[in-house]
Design an enzyme around this catalytic site. Structure first.
Site, PDB file in Angstrom:
ATOM      1  N   GLU A 113      51.919  42.934  26.824  1.00 10.35           N
ATOM      2  CA  GLU A 113      50.806  43.200  27.182  1.00 10.35           C
ATOM      3  C   GLU A 113      49.946  44.206  27.007  1.00 10.35           C
ATOM      4  O   GLU A 113      48.814  44.512  26.595  1.00 10.35           O
ATOM      5  CB  GLU A 113      50.719  42.609  28.825  1.00 10.35           C
ATOM      6  CG  GLU A 113      51.295  41.379  29.081  1.00 10.35           C
ATOM      7  CD  GLU A 113      51.006  40.727  30.612  1.00 10.35           C
ATOM      8  OE1 GLU A 113      50.699  39.559  30.807  1.00 10.35           O
ATOM      9  OE2 GLU A 113      51.193  41.872  31.199  1.00 10.35           O
TER      10      GLU A 113
ATOM     11  N   GLY B 171      47.376  46.179  38.498  1.00 12.13           N
ATOM     12  CA  GLY B 171      46.364  46.748  37.438  1.00 12.13           C
ATOM     13  C   GLY B 171      46.840  47.629  36.226  1.00 12.13           C
ATOM     14  O   GLY B 171      46.043  48.357  35.693  1.00 12.13           O
ATOM     15  N   SER B 172      48.013  47.298  36.073  1.00 11.87           N
ATOM     16  CA  SER B 172      48.485  48.179  34.890  1.00 11.87           C
ATOM     17  C   SER B 172      48.044  47.937  33.564  1.00 11.87           C
ATOM     18  O   SER B 172      47.617  48.753  32.795  1.00 11.87           O
ATOM     19  CB  SER B 172      49.966  48.089  34.792  1.00 11.87           C
ATOM     20  OG  SER B 172      50.490  46.878  34.296  1.00 11.87           O
ATOM     21  N   ASN B 173      47.736  46.558  33.348  1.00 16.36           N
ATOM     22  CA  ASN B 173      46.877  46.224  32.273  1.00 16.36           C
ATOM     23  C   ASN B 173      45.314  46.558  32.177  1.00 16.36           C
ATOM     24  O   ASN B 173      44.728  47.335  31.222  1.00 16.36           O
ATOM     25  CB  ASN B 173      46.884  44.401  32.056  1.00 16.36           C
ATOM     26  CG  ASN B 173      48.148  44.031  31.639  1.00 16.36           C
ATOM     27  OD1 ASN B 173      48.178  44.165  30.258  1.00 16.36           O
ATOM     28  ND2 ASN B 173      48.843  43.480  32.383  1.00 16.36           N
TER      29      ASN B 173
ATOM     30  N   ASN C 105      41.586  35.736  29.651  1.00 12.65           N
ATOM     31  CA  ASN C 105      42.620  35.920  30.551  1.00 12.65           C
ATOM     32  C   ASN C 105      43.838  36.269  29.892  1.00 12.65           C
ATOM     33  O   ASN C 105      44.041  36.127  28.643  1.00 12.65           O
ATOM     34  CB  ASN C 105      42.846  34.675  31.380  1.00 12.65           C
ATOM     35  CG  ASN C 105      43.735  34.821  32.675  1.00 12.65           C
ATOM     36  OD1 ASN C 105      44.106  35.899  33.056  1.00 12.65           O
ATOM     37  ND2 ASN C 105      44.690  33.852  32.574  1.00 12.65           N
TER      38      ASN C 105
ATOM     39  N   ILE D  98      38.135  31.005  38.571  1.00 14.46           N
ATOM     40  CA  ILE D  98      36.993  31.289  38.438  1.00 14.46           C
ATOM     41  C   ILE D  98      35.869  30.364  38.668  1.00 14.46           C
ATOM     42  O   ILE D  98      36.081  29.144  38.246  1.00 14.46           O
ATOM     43  CB  ILE D  98      36.742  31.868  37.029  1.00 14.46           C
ATOM     44  CG1 ILE D  98      37.544  32.922  36.626  1.00 14.46           C
ATOM     45  CG2 ILE D  98      35.378  32.329  36.717  1.00 14.46           C
ATOM     46  CD1 ILE D  98      37.348  34.227  37.266  1.00 14.46           C
TER      47      ILE D  98
ATOM     48  N   HIS E 190      48.045  35.655  30.084  1.00 14.02           N
ATOM     49  CA  HIS E 190      48.839  34.890  30.872  1.00 14.02           C
ATOM     50  C   HIS E 190      50.236  35.475  30.188  1.00 14.02           C
ATOM     51  O   HIS E 190      50.680  35.428  29.181  1.00 14.02           O
ATOM     52  CB  HIS E 190      48.947  33.414  30.799  1.00 14.02           C
ATOM     53  CG  HIS E 190      50.041  32.536  31.760  1.00 14.02           C
ATOM     54  ND1 HIS E 190      49.541  32.394  32.726  1.00 14.02           N
ATOM     55  CD2 HIS E 190      50.774  32.036  31.177  1.00 14.02           C
ATOM     56  CE1 HIS E 190      50.644  31.774  33.506  1.00 14.02           C
ATOM     57  NE2 HIS E 190      51.485  31.619  32.346  1.00 14.02           N
TER      58      HIS E 190
ATOM     59  N   ASP F 158      44.607  28.043  33.139  1.00 15.13           N
ATOM     60  CA  ASP F 158      45.313  28.358  31.863  1.00 15.13           C
ATOM     61  C   ASP F 158      45.100  27.213  30.807  1.00 15.13           C
ATOM     62  O   ASP F 158      46.086  26.961  30.153  1.00 15.13           O
ATOM     63  CB  ASP F 158      46.757  28.267  32.472  1.00 15.13           C
ATOM     64  CG  ASP F 158      46.871  29.343  33.332  1.00 15.13           C
ATOM     65  OD1 ASP F 158      46.394  30.416  33.355  1.00 15.13           O
ATOM     66  OD2 ASP F 158      48.007  29.376  34.029  1.00 15.13           O
TER      67      ASP F 158
HETATM   68  C1  GAR Z   1      50.193  40.539  34.236  1.00 10.82           C
HETATM   69  O1  GAR Z   1      51.670  40.498  33.711  1.00 10.82           O
HETATM   70  C2  GAR Z   1      49.418  39.147  33.842  1.00 10.82           C
HETATM   71  O2  GAR Z   1      49.729  38.675  32.607  1.00 10.82           O
HETATM   72  C3  GAR Z   1      49.878  38.212  34.886  1.00 10.82           C
HETATM   73  O3  GAR Z   1      49.677  39.061  36.298  1.00 10.82           O
HETATM   74  C4  GAR Z   1      50.386  40.404  35.842  1.00 10.82           C
HETATM   75  C5  GAR Z   1      49.373  41.514  36.421  1.00 10.82           C
HETATM   76  O4  GAR Z   1      49.923  42.745  36.001  1.00 10.82           O
HETATM   77  N1  GAR Z   1      48.784  37.151  34.887  1.00 10.82           N
HETATM   78  C6  GAR Z   1      49.098  36.009  35.682  1.00 10.82           C
HETATM   79  O5  GAR Z   1      50.305  35.658  36.022  1.00 10.82           O
HETATM   80  C7  GAR Z   1      47.928  34.933  35.507  1.00 10.82           C
HETATM   81  N2  GAR Z   1      48.537  33.660  35.778  1.00 10.82           N
HETATM   82  P1  GAR Z   1      49.312  44.079  36.410  1.00 10.82           P
HETATM   83  O6  GAR Z   1      48.415  44.074  37.633  1.00 10.82           O
HETATM   84  O7  GAR Z   1      50.106  45.243  36.469  1.00 10.82           O
HETATM   85  O8  GAR Z   1      48.382  44.533  35.042  1.00 10.82           O
END
Ligand code: GAR
Length: 191
Positions: free
Chosen positions: A177, A15-17, A105, A91, A107, A148
């Protein structure tokens, strides 16, 4: 003047994003994060939501795929837009129909390359490295019923050096990101 928007964030892990999103919209005048949802009760992202006083919900695969329960929670919270931030499951059609062009989303690569089922997290960066790519980046896209493949909203790139490991690539991509996802969500919601 735009209508006030209420975002729901779906996450499965760190969940850093999501945290960057919570922080960016904390005092926003017209966009609020109204709910955080996860398939994983141990997701670190849920703790991050609690720190920001954002309500959280956890669901099972059955609740998500075989019922309207999640949809009802979203309606109760008056959610207008859905943001996926490291969410692993596809989803279901009931949510896609209820939020047409209202699900985004992120990616961690330049779609249409390095996408599809199973392409998540470090696996994406390993594939980029194995393909000897000189560039990678991030893709923001709308979500439809295929992994995707929805409309691309935003992409930006970074260089991949021959000496970069998948973990180094991941660091570069995560930096992109964290910088771009919140303001691009804002533009997308306000379009
Ligand atoms: C992120 O890098 C996101 O782009 C990726 O998961 C990571 C989650 O990081 N998503 C995918 O690969 C989707 N196919 P986070 O939990 O630290 O935000």
């Amino acid at each position: 003047m735009n209508q006030p928007a209420r975002i729901a964030v779906f996450l499965s892990g760190n969940g850093s994003n999501a945290e960057k999103i919570f922080s960016y919209f904390k005092d926003h005048s017209s966009i609020k994060v109204g709910l955080v949802l996860s398939n994983n009760s141990g997701a670190q992202g849920l703790q991050r939501a609690i720190k920001f006083n954002i309500p959280t919900r956890i669901f099972t695969r059955n609740q998500f795929r075989e019922s309207d329960e999640v949809l009802i929670w979203l309606k109760e919270a008056e959610i207008t837009h859905i943001v996926l931030a490291g969410f692993l499951w596809m989803i279901p059609i009931n949510l896609i129909k209820a939020f047409p062009n209202r699900i985004i989303n992120i990616h961690p690569a330049l779609l249409p390359k390095f996408g599809g089922k199973g392409m998540y997290g470090i696996k994406v960066h390993e594939a980029v490295k194995a393909a000897n790519e000189t560039q990678t980046g991030i893709t923001l896209h709308e979500v439809n019923e295929k992994y995707d493949e929805g409309k691309i909203i935003f992409q930006t790139t970074c260089n991949v050096l021959p000496t970069d490991t998948p973990f180094l690539i991941a660091e570069k991509v995560q930096a992109l990101e964290h910088t771009h996802y919140p303001p691009e969500i804002e533009k997308w919601v306000n379009q």
